[in-house]
Design an enzyme around this catalytic site. Structure first.
Site, PDB file in Angstrom:
ATOM      1  N   GLU A  90       0.874  -1.173   0.000  1.00  0.00           N
ATOM      2  CA  GLU A  90       0.000   0.000   0.000  1.00  0.00           C
ATOM      3  C   GLU A  90       0.911   1.222   0.000  1.00  0.00           C
ATOM      4  OE1 GLU A  90      -3.253  -0.179  -0.257  1.00  0.00           O
ATOM      5  OE2 GLU A  90      -3.266  -2.371  -0.140  1.00  0.00           O
ATOM      6  N   CYS A 146      -2.495   8.959   2.502  1.00  0.00           N
ATOM      7  CA  CYS A 146      -2.154   8.496   1.148  1.00  0.00           C
ATOM      8  C   CYS A 146      -3.287   8.742   0.156  1.00  0.00           C
ATOM      9  CB  CYS A 146      -1.782   7.019   1.170  1.00  0.00           C
ATOM     10  SG  CYS A 146      -3.063   5.928   1.828  1.00  0.00           S
TER      11      CYS A 146
END
Length: 508
Positions: free
Chosen positions: A249, A283
């Site tokens: 990720e 993010c």
């Protein structure tokens, strides 16, 4: 971890004369604590303990593992204030951001404990023409999972993978960021209070050498990493050589496409929350806003009007925006802003370090209007309280601008015409996308989460995320136990002709 365990661990740390690192509050600069840097030998000892524990843990029925997760979740909620204080102390984020970490984790864990057992049941598969066969898929635990978690959401991005890995029957060894180790150590304490079996969840504090030892150990059967694309690429290279599964990720530069018929009031509030919450250190934060030229002026006007209401400060001031988490990231954000200024970008809000807090890592919530797609603030991950804005004139242009990035994690499309928004959404190259909302997809536990392009590989959450932490086994069983099958030896011309005819009849 009870007091005796902590005391024993401290004695061992001193006796081993390990290196240590200092954990500081980024909003005040005050020291929070010191933690040992575990090297390869100490890491391997933890992994061995986890490997032994994986045998009994993996043998538990899924429903029993779910009960353990339920107790863990309830203990998290009971100790919420304690956890929030720890999160906020070492990240500088607001209390609300800390509480929202707990809320999100509780939702994800509850989902896993509720649906995990059914997702891990044997899954029947069709046998097609072969009616004398039976087929199914089983989901087996992998063993020990190495989890390397980041500093921006130290509770969510650690607890989420842990819950999925444990539900799937694995044990875990977590290497938290050296910026935020206290949150993961607090989580370990809470797991003890909840009665989680010994050694199914262990913590290895340290730096890059600690993480490298976890990745390179043959005892770890999968690595789950959340962090920068640069580090993720290095981990993927190591795992590739070892043929070890890896879930990554990574970074994002998420576009928010505001069409000419967008609900502008909602969109501007969403842009500010999506870009400034957690000081932009998310993010999937709103980093690039693409706004239709017809509504650009009104959109900017609303942003300027609403941004003045964003109070920034330390926790005692009850702000909406806290500090950055550590000095290196502060430097990156300031560099992006300074380059934009030097090359003619228009700063319509913020643009400076907040001098009210000289000891803290505060950057004013900033909005930059740019015309150059090569600026760092437009093409690189900024990861701070900064929104970059550009205009477009057609839907096709907006799609091209949104996709013109090495990243593909998240994004959003804004329009009152949902058919138009969905059509655009299908053409955006990102792992996740929202329509008339931002970032909320991460809260929906049934939606798998992950990126395309340099934003990562693999998925967490949903049934896809849970099953990513398992080894899939395909099983076929003969139902009638005949003496032999038609296609077994000895071959004959009669059988060959039979299969020729069957092939023409069935597939021709």
């Amino acid at each position: 971890m009870n007091a005796g365990t902590v005391e024993t661990a401290e004695r061992r740390r001193v006796a081993a004369n390990l290196e240590e690192f200092i954990n500081r509050n980024p909003a005040t600069g005050e020291e929070i604590g010191r933690h040992p840097v575990l090297m390869a030998g100490e890491v391997e000892a933890l992994l061995e303990r986890a490997e032994k524990a994986s045998v009994s843990w993996g043998a538990l029925p899924a429903k029993e593992r779910a009960k353990h997760l339920r107790r863990f979740r309830k203990q998290i909620v009971r100790d919420m204030d304690e956890i929030v204080d720890t999160i906020c102390a070492e990240t500088g984020k607001t209390k609300m951001d800390g509480v929202f970490e707990i809320f999100t984790v509780a939702e994800h864990v509850k989902y896993m404990e509720k649906y995990g057992p059914s997702y891990l049941k044997d899954e029947p598969r069709s046998t097609g023409l072969y009616k004398n066969k039976k087929a199914w898929v089983t989901f087996q635990p992998k063993g020990v999972i190495g989890i390397i978690s980041p500093w921006n959401y130290p509770f969510i991005l650690t607890a989420g993978p842990i819950a999925q890995a444990l539900m799937a029957g694995n044990t875990v060894v977590v290497k938290p960021s050296e910026v935020t180790p206290a949150t993961t150590l607090k989580m370990r304490e809470i797991a003890d209070r909840a009665g989680l079996p010994a050694d199914v969840f262990l913590v290895a504090t340290g730096d890059g050498r600690t993480g490298q030892a976890i990745v390179e150990s043959p005892r770890t059967k999968m690595i789950c990493f959340t962090g920068s694309t640069a580090t993720g690429r290095k981990i993927a290279e190591i795992c590739g050589r070892m043929l070890k599964p890896v879930l990554l990720e990574l970074g994002g530069k998420d576009p928010m496409i505001v069409l000419d018929d967008a609900p502008l009031e909602r969109a501007t509030h969403a842009a500010l929350w999506g870009g400034m919450s957690n000081s932009g250190q998310t993010c999937i934060s709103v980093e690039r806003v693409l706004v239709h030229e017809k509504v650009k002026d009104r959109f900017i006007e609303l942003l300027q009007k609403n941004i003045v209401n964003l109070k920034q400060g330390v926790q005692s001031e009850h702000p909406s925006v806290g500090s950055m988490a550590f000095d290196k990231q502060l430097g990156i954000v300031l560099d992006h802003i300074d380059e934009a200024k030097s090359k003619g970008a228009r700063i319509v809000a913020g643009g400076n370090r907040n001098e009210r807090y000289p000891r803290g890592l505060f950057i004013e919530p900033t909005i930059v209007v740019v015309n150059d797609s090569n600026l760092k603030v437009w093409k690189d991950e900024t990861f701070g309280p900064v929104i970059a804005l550009r205009t477009f004139s057609t839907d096709a242009e907006a799609i091209d601008m949104a996709n013109d990035s090495v990243y593909g994690l998240n994004g959003s499309v804004w329009s009152k015409n949902k058919g138009r928004a969905r059509k655009i959404a299908r053409q955006i190259r990102s792992g996740c996308l929202c329509i008339n909302d931002v970032m909320a997809n991460y809260i929906l536990s049934d939606l798998p989460f992950g990126g395309q392009k340099e934003s990562g590989m693999g998925r967490v959450y949903g049934r896809e995320g849970l099953r990513a932490f398992t080894d899939l086994q395909s099983v076929m069983e003969d139902r009638f136990t005949m003496t032999r099958e038609l296609w077994w030896f000895p071959y004959s011309e009669k059988i060959e002709n039979l299969f020729r005819k069957a092939t023409r009849l069935l597939f021709g």
